[in-house]
Write a protein that holds these residues in place. Sequence first.
Motif, PDB file in Angstrom:
ATOM      1  N   ARG A 140     -17.793  20.116  20.760  1.00  0.00           N
ATOM      2  CA  ARG A 140     -16.920  21.286  20.658  1.00  0.00           C
ATOM      3  C   ARG A 140     -16.537  21.650  19.168  1.00  0.00           C
ATOM      4  O   ARG A 140     -16.667  20.948  18.323  1.00  0.00           O
ATOM      5  N   PRO A 179     -19.284  15.340  30.495  1.00  0.00           N
ATOM      6  CA  PRO A 179     -19.873  16.754  30.288  1.00  0.00           C
ATOM      7  C   PRO A 179     -20.560  17.270  31.554  1.00  0.00           C
ATOM      8  O   PRO A 179     -20.366  16.579  32.715  1.00  0.00           O
ATOM      9  N   THR A 180     -21.105  18.124  31.537  1.00  0.00           N
ATOM     10  CA  THR A 180     -21.891  18.958  32.569  1.00  0.00           C
ATOM     11  C   THR A 180     -23.230  18.092  32.738  1.00  0.00           C
ATOM     12  O   THR A 180     -23.946  17.835  31.787  1.00  0.00           O
ATOM     13  N   THR A 197     -18.459  15.251  24.165  1.00  0.00           N
ATOM     14  CA  THR A 197     -19.019  16.595  24.381  1.00  0.00           C
ATOM     15  C   THR A 197     -18.860  17.341  23.187  1.00  0.00           C
ATOM     16  O   THR A 197     -17.873  16.947  22.473  1.00  0.00           O
ATOM     17  N   LEU A 214     -31.289  22.574  36.880  1.00  0.00           N
ATOM     18  CA  LEU A 214     -30.409  22.251  37.964  1.00  0.00           C
ATOM     19  C   LEU A 214     -30.726  23.368  38.986  1.00  0.00           C
ATOM     20  O   LEU A 214     -30.551  22.966  40.209  1.00  0.00           O
ATOM     21  N   TYR A 218      -8.591  25.683  39.050  1.00  0.00           N
ATOM     22  CA  TYR A 218      -9.435  24.793  38.052  1.00  0.00           C
ATOM     23  C   TYR A 218      -8.939  23.529  37.843  1.00  0.00           C
ATOM     24  O   TYR A 218      -9.623  22.628  37.522  1.00  0.00           O
ATOM     25  N   VAL A 242     -30.113  24.225  32.440  1.00  0.00           N
ATOM     26  CA  VAL A 242     -29.740  25.112  33.441  1.00  0.00           C
ATOM     27  C   VAL A 242     -30.939  25.546  34.654  1.00  0.00           C
ATOM     28  O   VAL A 242     -30.444  25.442  35.712  1.00  0.00           O
ATOM     29  N   LEU A 244     -19.906  21.695  36.915  1.00  0.00           N
ATOM     30  CA  LEU A 244     -19.389  22.893  37.668  1.00  0.00           C
ATOM     31  C   LEU A 244     -19.940  23.995  37.495  1.00  0.00           C
ATOM     32  O   LEU A 244     -20.379  24.585  36.381  1.00  0.00           O
ATOM     33  N   THR A 245     -20.257  24.839  38.399  1.00  0.00           N
ATOM     34  CA  THR A 245     -21.072  26.280  38.358  1.00  0.00           C
ATOM     35  C   THR A 245     -20.428  27.401  39.003  1.00  0.00           C
ATOM     36  O   THR A 245     -19.564  27.124  39.949  1.00  0.00           O
ATOM     37  N   THR A 246     -20.875  28.496  38.453  1.00  0.00           N
ATOM     38  CA  THR A 246     -20.247  29.632  39.371  1.00  0.00           C
ATOM     39  C   THR A 246     -21.567  30.574  39.468  1.00  0.00           C
ATOM     40  O   THR A 246     -21.019  32.038  40.146  1.00  0.00           O
ATOM     41  N   VAL A 247     -22.578  30.453  38.907  1.00  0.00           N
ATOM     42  CA  VAL A 247     -23.751  31.516  38.875  1.00  0.00           C
ATOM     43  C   VAL A 247     -23.923  32.119  40.406  1.00  0.00           C
ATOM     44  O   VAL A 247     -24.288  33.247  40.746  1.00  0.00           O
TER      45      VAL A 247
HETATM   46  C1  LIG Z   1     -16.105  28.582  34.451  1.00  0.00           C
HETATM   47  C2  LIG Z   1     -17.315  27.911  34.374  1.00  0.00           C
HETATM   48  C3  LIG Z   1     -18.485  28.322  34.901  1.00  0.00           C
HETATM   49  C4  LIG Z   1     -19.702  27.722  34.546  1.00  0.00           C
HETATM   50  N1  LIG Z   1     -20.699  28.202  35.320  1.00  0.00           N
HETATM   51  C5  LIG Z   1     -21.902  27.431  35.158  1.00  0.00           C
HETATM   52  C6  LIG Z   1     -23.139  27.861  36.008  1.00  0.00           C
HETATM   53  O1  LIG Z   1     -23.060  28.543  36.674  1.00  0.00           O
HETATM   54  N2  LIG Z   1     -24.326  27.030  35.710  1.00  0.00           N
HETATM   55  C7  LIG Z   1     -24.421  25.888  34.870  1.00  0.00           C
HETATM   56  O2  LIG Z   1     -25.482  25.385  34.880  1.00  0.00           O
HETATM   57  N3  LIG Z   1     -23.087  25.605  34.188  1.00  0.00           N
HETATM   58  C8  LIG Z   1     -22.228  26.165  34.439  1.00  0.00           C
HETATM   59  N4  LIG Z   1     -21.001  25.754  33.631  1.00  0.00           N
HETATM   60  C9  LIG Z   1     -21.155  24.532  32.749  1.00  0.00           C
HETATM   61  C10 LIG Z   1     -20.883  25.047  31.306  1.00  0.00           C
HETATM   62  O3  LIG Z   1     -22.026  25.598  31.213  1.00  0.00           O
HETATM   63  C11 LIG Z   1     -20.599  23.736  30.289  1.00  0.00           C
HETATM   64  O4  LIG Z   1     -19.422  23.238  30.573  1.00  0.00           O
HETATM   65  C12 LIG Z   1     -20.799  24.134  29.109  1.00  0.00           C
HETATM   66  O5  LIG Z   1     -22.150  24.412  28.496  1.00  0.00           O
HETATM   67  C13 LIG Z   1     -20.218  22.976  28.227  1.00  0.00           C
HETATM   68  O6  LIG Z   1     -21.090  21.922  28.497  1.00  0.00           O
HETATM   69  P1  LIG Z   1     -20.515  20.381  28.624  1.00  0.00           P
HETATM   70  O7  LIG Z   1     -19.680  20.727  30.100  1.00  0.00           O
HETATM   71  O8  LIG Z   1     -21.606  19.574  28.904  1.00  0.00           O
HETATM   72  O9  LIG Z   1     -19.532  19.944  27.545  1.00  0.00           O
HETATM   73  C14 LIG Z   1     -19.740  26.351  33.932  1.00  0.00           C
HETATM   74  C15 LIG Z   1     -18.570  26.001  33.317  1.00  0.00           C
HETATM   75  C16 LIG Z   1     -17.337  26.818  33.622  1.00  0.00           C
HETATM   76  C17 LIG Z   1     -16.182  26.005  33.036  1.00  0.00           C
END
Ligand SMILES: Cc1cc2nc3c(=O)[nH]c(=O)nc-3n(C[C@H](O)[C@H](O)[C@H](O)COP(=O)(O)O)c2cc1C
Length: 215
Positions: free
Chosen positions: A201, A21-22, A199, A102, A138, A99, A157-160
């Motif tokens: 889905r 997971p994230t 996770t 983090l 990716y 979020v 993984l984040t992009t914000v």
């Molecule tokens: C392209 C992409 C961008 C993401 N950007 C962020 C982000 O900026 N901040 C964040 O906290 N999580 C970010 N995530 C994580 C997603 O929120 C997370 O993968 C999704 O909620 C599913 O949760 P899980 O990975 O725990 O299953 C990103 C994931 C992806 C694939």
Amino acid sequence: MTDAPDAPPTLDIDELLTRTPTVRRRLDLSRPVSRPLLAECLQLALHAPNGGNRQNWRFLVIDDPETKAGIARHYKSASDAYLAATPPAAMSEKAVAGVRHLADHLHEVPALVLACVHGRLPADAPLARQSGFFGTIYPALWSFMLAARSRGLGTALTTVHLAHEREVAALVGLPADEFTQVALVAVGHVTGGTGFRRTRRRPLDDVMSWNRWDS
Ligand SMILES: Cc1cc2nc3c(=O)[nH]c(=O)nc-3n(C[C@H](O)[C@H](O)[C@H](O)COP(=O)(O)O)c2cc1C
């Protein structure tokens, strides 16, 4: 799983794929991640498929506290703006809290991996080029996350922060006209053992069909 709290988890491939997971709230902010361990995960990630095997990627690993603090300031401002613009129904309270957590602690995360692709994409680039441009990195990022997970690390993984791409580029001396930032991956050891639930889905049937598009 019965792994000791500090031992790397023993996961078969299916578990690794379904239990990575994230990790936002369970990153261990007090325990550094060694550079050799990070390099080992990145080394494995380099074997991922990528456009034309050009490998036109760069990974900047940031573990310097001052640089992390600078990035974290931009991350926090972008994350606050993102959350302010997100309708309450779009995210659970728990997800918002994660979020926020983090964003509040990014400067304390042991290591940040800034993933970049060589070049800049013209605004009017055809779809195939857009997909190839960002998509080329990716698979490697996911490989990195899986390699990290199998070694007892957690990742997010984040992009914000890309809302402030130029400011972050200036902080780390990255030539922003030559390289595009694609993602920032937070990395740390995990707290509370190395086990994670599957996770969540949607069911496969909701998102897959055979031969003809099924709406
Ligand atoms: C392209 C992409 C961008 C993401 N950007 C962020 C982000 O900026 N901040 C964040 O906290 N999580 C970010 N995530 C994580 C997603 O929120 C997370 O993968 C999704 O909620 C599913 O949760 P899980 O990975 O725990 O299953 C990103 C994931 C992806 C694939």
